[in-house]
Motif scaffolding. Sequence first.
Motif, PDB file in Angstrom:
ATOM      1  N   HIS A  47       0.816  -1.218   0.000  1.00 26.85           N
ATOM      2  CA  HIS A  47       0.000   0.000   0.000  1.00 26.85           C
ATOM      3  C   HIS A  47       0.843   1.259   0.000  1.00 26.85           C
ATOM      4  O   HIS A  47       0.379   2.340  -0.313  1.00 26.85           O
ATOM      5  CB  HIS A  47      -0.929   0.018   1.213  1.00 26.85           C
ATOM      6  N   MET A  48       2.096   1.091   0.411  1.00 23.20           N
ATOM      7  CA  MET A  48       2.990   2.250   0.496  1.00 23.20           C
ATOM      8  C   MET A  48       3.827   2.406  -0.777  1.00 23.20           C
ATOM      9  O   MET A  48       4.577   3.361  -0.893  1.00 23.20           O
ATOM     10  CB  MET A  48       3.912   2.112   1.714  1.00 23.20           C
ATOM     11  N   LYS A  49       3.711   1.477  -1.673  1.00 19.51           N
ATOM     12  CA  LYS A  49       4.480   1.579  -2.929  1.00 19.51           C
ATOM     13  C   LYS A  49       3.683   2.453  -3.881  1.00 19.51           C
ATOM     14  O   LYS A  49       2.693   2.014  -4.464  1.00 19.51           O
ATOM     15  CB  LYS A  49       4.737   0.182  -3.505  1.00 19.51           C
ATOM     16  N   ILE A  50       4.099   3.693  -4.029  1.00 19.13           N
ATOM     17  CA  ILE A  50       3.279   4.660  -4.781  1.00 19.13           C
ATOM     18  C   ILE A  50       3.769   4.859  -6.211  1.00 19.13           C
ATOM     19  O   ILE A  50       3.452   5.857  -6.843  1.00 19.13           O
ATOM     20  CB  ILE A  50       3.199   6.017  -4.040  1.00 19.13           C
ATOM     21  N   GLY A  51       4.510   3.891  -6.702  1.00 11.19           N
ATOM     22  CA  GLY A  51       4.960   3.961  -8.084  1.00 11.19           C
ATOM     23  C   GLY A  51       6.383   3.491  -8.201  1.00 11.19           C
ATOM     24  O   GLY A  51       6.971   2.980  -7.230  1.00 11.19           O
TER      25      GLY A  51
ATOM     26  N   GLU B  23      -0.780  -5.912   5.648  1.00 12.36           N
ATOM     27  CA  GLU B  23      -1.813  -6.550   4.817  1.00 12.36           C
ATOM     28  C   GLU B  23      -2.733  -5.493   4.196  1.00 12.36           C
ATOM     29  O   GLU B  23      -3.321  -5.715   3.153  1.00 12.36           O
ATOM     30  CB  GLU B  23      -2.683  -7.515   5.641  1.00 12.36           C
ATOM     31  N   GLY B  24      -2.877  -4.392   4.869  1.00  9.15           N
ATOM     32  CA  GLY B  24      -3.790  -3.360   4.370  1.00  9.15           C
ATOM     33  C   GLY B  24      -3.753  -2.124   5.249  1.00  9.15           C
ATOM     34  O   GLY B  24      -3.015  -2.077   6.240  1.00  9.15           O
ATOM     35  N   LEU B  25      -4.557  -1.131   4.865  1.00 11.48           N
ATOM     36  CA  LEU B  25      -4.677   0.064   5.693  1.00 11.48           C
ATOM     37  C   LEU B  25      -5.887  -0.166   6.595  1.00 11.48           C
ATOM     38  O   LEU B  25      -7.009  -0.289   6.118  1.00 11.48           O
ATOM     39  CB  LEU B  25      -4.852   1.313   4.825  1.00 11.48           C
TER      40      LEU B  25
ATOM     41  N   PHE C  92       4.042   7.371 -11.232  1.00  8.21           N
ATOM     42  CA  PHE C  92       3.331   7.354  -9.955  1.00  8.21           C
ATOM     43  C   PHE C  92       1.971   6.671 -10.068  1.00  8.21           C
ATOM     44  O   PHE C  92       1.333   6.719 -11.114  1.00  8.21           O
ATOM     45  CB  PHE C  92       3.123   8.784  -9.456  1.00  8.21           C
ATOM     46  N   ASP C  93       1.559   6.059  -8.959  1.00  6.20           N
ATOM     47  CA  ASP C  93       0.236   5.448  -8.876  1.00  6.20           C
ATOM     48  C   ASP C  93      -0.661   6.419  -8.104  1.00  6.20           C
ATOM     49  O   ASP C  93      -0.638   6.479  -6.861  1.00  6.20           O
ATOM     50  CB  ASP C  93       0.351   4.098  -8.133  1.00  6.20           C
ATOM     51  N   LEU C  94      -1.445   7.201  -8.855  1.00 10.29           N
ATOM     52  CA  LEU C  94      -2.239   8.264  -8.231  1.00 10.29           C
ATOM     53  C   LEU C  94      -3.308   7.732  -7.282  1.00 10.29           C
ATOM     54  O   LEU C  94      -3.632   8.370  -6.284  1.00 10.29           O
ATOM     55  CB  LEU C  94      -2.877   9.145  -9.312  1.00 10.29           C
ATOM     56  N   ASP C  95      -3.849   6.554  -7.579  1.00 16.15           N
ATOM     57  CA  ASP C  95      -4.878   5.986  -6.698  1.00 16.15           C
ATOM     58  C   ASP C  95      -4.316   5.683  -5.314  1.00 16.15           C
ATOM     59  O   ASP C  95      -4.922   5.995  -4.296  1.00 16.15           O
ATOM     60  CB  ASP C  95      -5.456   4.700  -7.298  1.00 16.15           C
ATOM     61  N   LYS C  96      -3.128   5.082  -5.320  1.00 11.88           N
ATOM     62  CA  LYS C  96      -2.514   4.757  -4.032  1.00 11.88           C
ATOM     63  C   LYS C  96      -2.143   6.040  -3.288  1.00 11.88           C
ATOM     64  O   LYS C  96      -2.289   6.137  -2.070  1.00 11.88           O
ATOM     65  CB  LYS C  96      -1.258   3.908  -4.236  1.00 11.88           C
ATOM     66  N   MET C  97      -1.647   7.021  -4.024  1.00 13.04           N
ATOM     67  CA  MET C  97      -1.275   8.299  -3.386  1.00 13.04           C
ATOM     68  C   MET C  97      -2.508   8.940  -2.758  1.00 13.04           C
ATOM     69  O   MET C  97      -2.455   9.484  -1.662  1.00 13.04           O
ATOM     70  CB  MET C  97      -0.638   9.240  -4.419  1.00 13.04           C
TER      71      MET C  97
ATOM     72  N   ILE D  45      -3.419   7.213   0.489  1.00 11.62           N
ATOM     73  CA  ILE D  45      -2.498   7.572   1.575  1.00 11.62           C
ATOM     74  C   ILE D  45      -2.783   8.992   2.068  1.00 11.62           C
ATOM     75  O   ILE D  45      -2.806   9.266   3.269  1.00 11.62           O
ATOM     76  CB  ILE D  45      -1.031   7.437   1.088  1.00 11.62           C
ATOM     77  N   LEU D  46      -3.022   9.880   1.107  1.00  9.45           N
ATOM     78  CA  LEU D  46      -3.287  11.284   1.452  1.00  9.45           C
ATOM     79  C   LEU D  46      -4.587  11.423   2.230  1.00  9.45           C
ATOM     80  O   LEU D  46      -4.682  12.203   3.177  1.00  9.45           O
ATOM     81  CB  LEU D  46      -3.348  12.117   0.162  1.00  9.45           C
ATOM     82  N   ASN D  47      -5.585  10.650   1.813  1.00  9.06           N
ATOM     83  CA  ASN D  47      -6.916  10.758   2.439  1.00  9.06           C
ATOM     84  C   ASN D  47      -7.172   9.607   3.398  1.00  9.06           C
ATOM     85  O   ASN D  47      -8.264   9.023   3.411  1.00  9.06           O
ATOM     86  CB  ASN D  47      -7.985  10.811   1.354  1.00  9.06           C
TER      87      ASN D  47
END
Lengths: 372, 482
Positions: free
Chosen positions: B385-389, B434-436, B395-400, B403-405
């Motif tokens: 989940h922390m790998k943002i690209g 495993e997840g957020l 970059f993986d905008l969905d993951k970012m 994380i931001l929200n």
Amino acid sequence: MDRKRALIYPYDSESAFLLRFNHLNKVFNSVGVVSPRGWALVGKDAGTADGGGEIGLIVAKDFEEYNDKDYDAVVLVDSFKELDFEKIVYPKLELQVSKGKGIISLTKIESYHLKLLEDLCNSNNVSFQSFVDDKKPNMPKLTNILDIDVPVIFVLGLGDRTQKFNIQLSLWEGLKRLGYNVSQIGSKSYGSIFGFHSFPDFMLSDDISEQNKVILFNRMVKRIEINEKPDVIIIGVPGGIMAINKDIAQGFGIIPYMISQAVKADASILSIYYEEYSEDFFKEIELLAKYRFRATIDCFNLSNIKIDYAEVEQSKQMSYLMVDKAFIDDKKNKYKGVNKPFFNIFNENDQRDIVQYIVDVLSGEEAIEDVL
Amino acid sequence: MDIKDAFIHTFNTRQGYYLYDVNTNSILKIDKNLYEYINKRKNGSSEIKEDLEEKINKMRDQGFLSSKRVEKMEHSFSSLLPYVIKNRLSSITLQVTQQCNLRCEYCVYSGSYKNRIHDDKSMSFDIAKKGIDLLIENSSESNMINIGFYGGEPLLRPDFIMQCVEYAKEQAEGQNILFHMTTNGTLLKGKIADYMAENDVQILVSLDGPEEIHDKNRKFASNGKGTFKVIMENIAELKKKHPEYVKKNISFNAVLDGTTDFHCTTKFFCEYEDIKDFRINTASVSNQYSNKEIRMKESFYIDISYERFKFLLYKLGKLDKRYASKLYETEFAKSIVSINERKNYKSVSKKEHHGGPCVPGLNRLFMDTDGTFYPCERVSELSEHMKIGNIYDGFDLDKMDKILNIGRLTEDKCRNCWAYRFCYLCAAFADNIEGLSKEKKLSNCVRVRNDIEERMKNYCMMREMGYAFNDEAAYALEGEVL
């Protein structure tokens, strides 16, 4: 008169208007742009710099990318980021001057560096022209304000980098196209390259009292009215109209205040930073304009620059984020609840519409032909 | 509107009674009767006292006591992420190598944490170049760019670091670059030390305290011996050769191990001749991602609290500076001065996010040896989940965005939390690999609220005792500091 073919340096968002309004430039024809590699513009379309859409020129990393035969001069401009004059700028200019290229300056150069540059140009027998207004005025003896009898339009901004100059150039061009005789004082110190008045240096002087600045500005506008007999006067007001918060002073809105005391506006455009504003914000800003600047805000321009407040708070220096014009087109539609129109000056339709809107605003006052 | 619904929090110090008004972000001093009345009403009492209700109405007329809540947890940069990665990147920290010449007991790569372990993987120059190019290419609106070197131990590869610095300087003409490095300091000597000085590289050296405390955890991998002496020799040598550089650019990071003697640590940093003039950051042994609970000896906690108390006395002019531990200077600014510097608002906005998350990529982008991006170097490299690209696909905008929200996970709780403006929980606090996890994030909330209340109490107490928060800034205008 043939315009000199010029390369703009160091190119960034602050000089993009020179390309967007190149056709209005009476002094030089901008044929190319050069930017330091670290500014992230090299190899990209010049329109990337201000996010206002493609321009069709690719930013070069060096003057050598251009053929010597294709340009006559280098235009030295203001930039958002500072560049070391002695280490970076001067060596590049030295090489250009040695090739016989003239220098045109649109930026205030420190006296020591100015002398260096003038000597360099003289010894190579090339021209050096500065369009930065630095005339010293005579101090006024009277302290009264003279009424300006033709309509005056203010172009105000919430702060720097809100595209005020693009708005001024759009109005200048649009109103002339409609057949009006326009006089203009631009918010930059080198408006003369477009055929209008530069923002006077005396307004920024530390040696002149605020009262005298107000009187001097009033007389300047009155003389323009007398000499040029315009149908309308556009005044681009530099800087921001108020401090945004404790960290972002924006000159505390002091220059706009002085200008508003010198001249009363008949119509005003306020350009604001991009933000998700509440409707209350607009009510308050209109009240502020009314009581602080004797002005009615007739419309807003939503710029494509957002302040990064968190970074400003941390670094204590201005920090911005730029979005593109499509993003602003979408966002400006969300302010339909506000009873004033919103424009995006990078949108070609809006460039035309804002002119017509201001004409309509001023025409609306014609029910009363004059107040005696 | 009933006071029961007001979005407020009450607290008291020994000398005063206070109400924190969330909407305006104001702290109001109130009298004891009103304080008790509001608390009773909030706790369900239906008894109405007219005179106190009148006071409450006056406060409402002044814009306080609104019941308005944030409607939606959404960070103001959510829709701007595509532009952040396009023109506002300002930092990249390169994981130079996963190797380390030390084996520290509490290291997050030691195997005691849900994180990668020490490995012999190193970053290729090609990947580093791509990372530096990405930063420069997408930083047109940044006032400065930062390039950091991180490990493992980055100084195991001095030539690589020099190559990166030279490349960045060449590519970033006209841009201000700040280089920085986190190191254990054991290899900071000779040619590479001189090079660091010549390039003004800011260095954070890990040093935990005096020899017996530092060496308890920080040992060479090769022989298990402590590293204190080697670090001190290197710093002394560097100071001799480049005194100005060292003064400006070297600071220490002390990990406070709650099983050691805190008095010895603070005495060392404040009085030890070769160390006392340096800037010191402190951090506790990390609990995040830890496989076991990190505990602190009671005596350690008492010592810390006593030193904190002495520091406040010093700030109030009631104790000489030599008795105050400078380890608290940063904490004082972060925890108490920041309360004084809070912004005031008219009300909460419809869409807001609680404090805590950094905008991923904006200020602390971390790139591992393979070219994978993380929001910062503190998150677990095992967490997908922390790998943002990555350097190849961008970059993986969905993951970012997730994380931001991170507040969306706990929106129902956060909307009603009086402390949301001061919250410091980011996605790392919700990450269980495993997840957020909503539950994991919420497990921190009581601690955070207690901490924020404590900061507010300390701030109010300092005001009650006459501490003038703005005096230092007033004198700074004239170039003086009190």
